[in-house]
Design a protein around this motif. Sequence first.
Motif, PDB file in Angstrom:
ATOM      1  N   LEU A 136       0.794  -1.222   0.000  1.00  0.00           N
ATOM      2  CA  LEU A 136       0.000   0.000   0.000  1.00  0.00           C
ATOM      3  C   LEU A 136       0.833   1.281   0.000  1.00  0.00           C
ATOM      4  CD1 LEU A 136      -2.924  -0.866   2.448  1.00  0.00           C
ATOM      5  CD2 LEU A 136      -2.972  -0.752  -0.035  1.00  0.00           C
ATOM      6  N   ILE A 137       1.936   1.303   0.741  1.00  0.00           N
ATOM      7  CA  ILE A 137       2.700   2.536   0.888  1.00  0.00           C
ATOM      8  C   ILE A 137       3.160   3.112  -0.455  1.00  0.00           C
ATOM      9  CG2 ILE A 137       4.890   3.469   1.746  1.00  0.00           C
ATOM     10  CD1 ILE A 137       4.406   2.085   4.354  1.00  0.00           C
ATOM     11  N   PRO A 138       3.662   2.293  -1.403  1.00  0.00           N
ATOM     12  CA  PRO A 138       4.073   2.878  -2.698  1.00  0.00           C
ATOM     13  C   PRO A 138       2.916   3.505  -3.484  1.00  0.00           C
ATOM     14  CG  PRO A 138       5.059   0.715  -2.384  1.00  0.00           C
ATOM     15  CD  PRO A 138       4.028   0.863  -1.319  1.00  0.00           C
ATOM     16  N   LEU A 139       1.670   3.111  -3.174  1.00  0.00           N
ATOM     17  CA  LEU A 139       0.522   3.647  -3.904  1.00  0.00           C
ATOM     18  C   LEU A 139       0.037   4.986  -3.358  1.00  0.00           C
ATOM     19  CD1 LEU A 139      -1.573   0.353  -4.328  1.00  0.00           C
ATOM     20  CD2 LEU A 139      -0.027   1.419  -5.980  1.00  0.00           C
ATOM     21  N   LEU A 140       0.529   5.376  -2.179  1.00  0.00           N
ATOM     22  CA  LEU A 140       0.117   6.651  -1.582  1.00  0.00           C
ATOM     23  C   LEU A 140       0.712   7.820  -2.358  1.00  0.00           C
ATOM     24  CD1 LEU A 140       0.716   5.736   2.165  1.00  0.00           C
ATOM     25  CD2 LEU A 140      -1.510   5.968   1.048  1.00  0.00           C
ATOM     26  N   ASP A 141       0.009   8.957  -2.310  1.00  0.00           N
ATOM     27  CA  ASP A 141       0.603  10.129  -2.947  1.00  0.00           C
ATOM     28  C   ASP A 141       1.831  10.549  -2.133  1.00  0.00           C
ATOM     29  OD1 ASP A 141      -0.062  12.581  -1.114  1.00  0.00           O
ATOM     30  OD2 ASP A 141      -1.918  11.432  -1.221  1.00  0.00           O
ATOM     31  N   PRO A 142       2.807  11.214  -2.765  1.00  0.00           N
ATOM     32  CA  PRO A 142       4.092  11.492  -2.100  1.00  0.00           C
ATOM     33  C   PRO A 142       3.967  12.184  -0.754  1.00  0.00           C
ATOM     34  CG  PRO A 142       4.240  11.977  -4.440  1.00  0.00           C
ATOM     35  CD  PRO A 142       2.800  11.673  -4.170  1.00  0.00           C
ATOM     36  N   GLU A 143       3.060  13.168  -0.647  1.00  0.00           N
ATOM     37  CA  GLU A 143       2.941  13.909   0.610  1.00  0.00           C
ATOM     38  C   GLU A 143       2.441  13.012   1.740  1.00  0.00           C
ATOM     39  OE1 GLU A 143       0.726  17.881   2.457  1.00  0.00           O
ATOM     40  OE2 GLU A 143       0.522  17.381   0.326  1.00  0.00           O
ATOM     41  N   ALA A 144       1.403  12.221   1.462  1.00  0.00           N
ATOM     42  CA  ALA A 144       0.874  11.318   2.484  1.00  0.00           C
ATOM     43  C   ALA A 144       1.906  10.263   2.850  1.00  0.00           C
ATOM     44  CB  ALA A 144      -0.409  10.655   1.985  1.00  0.00           C
ATOM     45  N   ARG A 145       2.646   9.764   1.844  1.00  0.00           N
ATOM     46  CA  ARG A 145       3.664   8.741   2.111  1.00  0.00           C
ATOM     47  C   ARG A 145       4.755   9.292   3.020  1.00  0.00           C
ATOM     48  NH1 ARG A 145       4.292   7.187  -2.697  1.00  0.00           N
ATOM     49  NH2 ARG A 145       6.076   8.447  -3.329  1.00  0.00           N
ATOM     50  N   ARG A 146       5.212  10.498   2.763  1.00  0.00           N
ATOM     51  CA  ARG A 146       6.251  11.095   3.602  1.00  0.00           C
ATOM     52  C   ARG A 146       5.764  11.269   5.042  1.00  0.00           C
ATOM     53  NH1 ARG A 146       7.315  14.300  -0.990  1.00  0.00           N
ATOM     54  NH2 ARG A 146       5.962  15.948  -0.156  1.00  0.00           N
ATOM     55  N   LEU A 187       7.241   9.267   8.252  1.00  0.00           N
ATOM     56  CA  LEU A 187       7.828  10.040   9.348  1.00  0.00           C
ATOM     57  C   LEU A 187       7.232   9.614  10.687  1.00  0.00           C
ATOM     58  CD1 LEU A 187       9.448  12.449  10.528  1.00  0.00           C
ATOM     59  CD2 LEU A 187       7.436  13.881  10.037  1.00  0.00           C
ATOM     60  N   LEU A 188       5.907   9.509  10.749  1.00  0.00           N
ATOM     61  CA  LEU A 188       5.250   9.150  12.004  1.00  0.00           C
ATOM     62  C   LEU A 188       5.572   7.716  12.412  1.00  0.00           C
ATOM     63  CD1 LEU A 188       1.748  10.835  11.505  1.00  0.00           C
ATOM     64  CD2 LEU A 188       3.753  11.713  12.689  1.00  0.00           C
ATOM     65  N   LEU A 189       5.746   6.838  11.441  1.00  0.00           N
ATOM     66  CA  LEU A 189       6.099   5.443  11.750  1.00  0.00           C
ATOM     67  C   LEU A 189       7.500   5.326  12.347  1.00  0.00           C
ATOM     68  CD1 LEU A 189       4.729   3.496   8.638  1.00  0.00           C
ATOM     69  CD2 LEU A 189       3.899   3.308  10.983  1.00  0.00           C
ATOM     70  N   SER A 190       8.335   6.327  12.118  1.00  0.00           N
ATOM     71  CA  SER A 190       9.721   6.243  12.583  1.00  0.00           C
ATOM     72  C   SER A 190       9.865   6.522  14.080  1.00  0.00           C
ATOM     73  CB  SER A 190      10.603   7.227  11.799  1.00  0.00           C
ATOM     74  OG  SER A 190      10.246   8.580  12.097  1.00  0.00           O
ATOM     75  N   TYR A 191       8.819   7.065  14.713  1.00  0.00           N
ATOM     76  CA  TYR A 191       8.915   7.405  16.132  1.00  0.00           C
ATOM     77  C   TYR A 191       8.466   6.229  16.993  1.00  0.00           C
ATOM     78  CZ  TYR A 191       9.545  12.204  14.573  1.00  0.00           C
ATOM     79  OH  TYR A 191      10.015  13.335  13.969  1.00  0.00           O
ATOM     80  N   PRO A 192       9.058   6.073  18.175  1.00  0.00           N
ATOM     81  CA  PRO A 192       8.658   4.976  19.073  1.00  0.00           C
ATOM     82  C   PRO A 192       7.203   5.130  19.506  1.00  0.00           C
ATOM     83  CG  PRO A 192      10.739   5.966  19.790  1.00  0.00           C
ATOM     84  CD  PRO A 192      10.175   6.869  18.736  1.00  0.00           C
ATOM     85  N   PRO A 193       6.522   4.025  19.795  1.00  0.00           N
ATOM     86  CA  PRO A 193       5.133   4.114  20.276  1.00  0.00           C
ATOM     87  C   PRO A 193       5.052   4.902  21.582  1.00  0.00           C
ATOM     88  CG  PRO A 193       5.716   1.852  19.681  1.00  0.00           C
ATOM     89  CD  PRO A 193       6.991   2.643  19.672  1.00  0.00           C
ATOM     90  N   ASN A 194       3.882   5.482  21.817  1.00  0.00           N
ATOM     91  CA  ASN A 194       3.588   6.189  23.068  1.00  0.00           C
ATOM     92  C   ASN A 194       4.446   7.433  23.278  1.00  0.00           C
ATOM     93  OD1 ASN A 194       1.759   4.079  23.645  1.00  0.00           O
ATOM     94  ND2 ASN A 194       3.378   2.901  24.645  1.00  0.00           N
ATOM     95  N   THR A 195       4.922   8.018  22.183  1.00  0.00           N
ATOM     96  CA  THR A 195       5.669   9.271  22.266  1.00  0.00           C
ATOM     97  C   THR A 195       4.900  10.353  21.524  1.00  0.00           C
ATOM     98  OG1 THR A 195       6.942   8.813  20.257  1.00  0.00           O
ATOM     99  CG2 THR A 195       7.883   8.060  22.362  1.00  0.00           C
ATOM    100  N   ALA A 196       5.309  11.599  21.744  1.00  0.00           N
ATOM    101  CA  ALA A 196       4.659  12.720  21.059  1.00  0.00           C
ATOM    102  C   ALA A 196       4.760  12.564  19.545  1.00  0.00           C
ATOM    103  CB  ALA A 196       5.283  14.034  21.505  1.00  0.00           C
ATOM    104  N   GLY A 197       5.915  12.103  19.051  1.00  0.00           N
ATOM    105  CA  GLY A 197       6.095  11.932  17.616  1.00  0.00           C
ATOM    106  C   GLY A 197       5.144  10.922  17.021  1.00  0.00           C
ATOM    107  N   ALA A 198       4.885   9.839  17.759  1.00  0.00           N
ATOM    108  CA  ALA A 198       3.983   8.808  17.257  1.00  0.00           C
ATOM    109  C   ALA A 198       2.528   9.269  17.268  1.00  0.00           C
ATOM    110  CB  ALA A 198       4.136   7.540  18.086  1.00  0.00           C
TER     111      ALA A 198
END
Length: 456
Positions: free
Chosen positions: A103-113, A117-128
């Motif tokens: 699914l990720i390659p089918l997303l438009d570039p802005e949504a994919r980025r 980005l949000l997936l890169s943060y640990p769970p239960n943090t502000a970034g996530a």
Amino acid sequence: MNQKQLLRPRADASVLGAPLAGFNTADAVVYLNHLERERASATLASLPLPRAVKLLEAPELQHAAELVAALPPARAAALLGLMADDRATDIVHELDQDARARLIPLLDPEARRSIQLLLSYPPNTAGALMTTEFVSVPADWTVGQTLQHIREVERNRETVYAIYVLDPDTGQLQQVVTMRRLITGAPDDPILDVAQVNPPVTVGALLDQEEVAQLIRRHDLLAIPVVDAQRQLLGIVTVDDILDALIDESTEDVHKFGGVEALDRPYMQIGFLDMIRKRAGWLSVLFLGEMLTASAMQHYEDALARAVVLTLFIPLIMSSGGNSGSQATSLLIRSLALQELRLRDWWKVAVREVPTGVVLGTILGVLAVIRISVWQLAGLHDYGEHWQLLAVTIGAALVGIVTFGSLSGAMLPFVLKRLGFDPASASAPFVATLVDVTGLVIYFSIAAAILGGTLL
């Protein structure tokens, strides 16, 4: 089949979507939750995109990731691309690796980025938890320009109640303007003229969600900006997202406090074997702990043989100590979670709990003495010729055991937190088991001191 055909509602949309026609979003979510998984996915596929997005964004929708995975890839990607970034990230996070890679390659570039980005943060943090869909404007704009910008982008932003003012050259966060202050300004006023006076409250992307919640509550915010080390605005955490996260965390803590591994799904949706697995581990640990109680009783087997009457009060003694320990543990876990207490405050808690335990134990001890006296004098039960000493023994034992239970129950969350564990793991059954073993030792030690030379 081309992309437009994949995104087009199915031919049987009138049949599948008919029951949802008169439902608002909340009622439609309840309806979907009661459908079998295949039919729920087919119903979701038959709906117009805006309607399907609304349903998928509802946190109450169960198995959202599985429903998305069952959709045609292009339609699933279109739905994820139209959703709020944080909710879309939650769904993508729950997908298996194959579905995610599809699914990720089918997303438009802005949504994919944004999602990556949000997936890169640990769970239960502000970034996530944060969303990248916020309203920001340069600091050299006017009120009129800002209002026009909001009219153009509000449909694609999670909230417009706060506008973030950035340095036009560096992009650093300078100030925050609330919608209320914005609409009170004249169109030609510089945006900074209606900004708040105090510096904006910000958090780092790795800050724990409980600390984020504390800041939102303390400063009465609807959203809090997340910035990096250079004060570049990464996203915002909204109050509704933090509430959802804290409800999930509180539910997990309640499960742990009951001596159960946290359930990741509603009770009725947990399979039989999964339920056994989540409960058997803790139950086995507690059983092994209670075996120490049997060992303690074996150690005092001779004393029990000489004074069988002592066995009558073992359940009373053990339950009172366990109850006092569970009370203290529940109070301390909550205080630590709300950051009313810090690790360094353990000695203050100990100093407070010792006299509290003594007073509570004395109250129970007096009740026990009254009970034994009434039963003896009323002829309801004969405790023997040394019943007065027995009453004193039970009363003194309750003081000692309740005091120990209160102190150990209060200290256990501090110990677990110091070792890096969740204080909620200090479950009520665990505390009760700990106090059971030590309570027997205290009970028989006091009995030996008071009844030595008489019953013992």
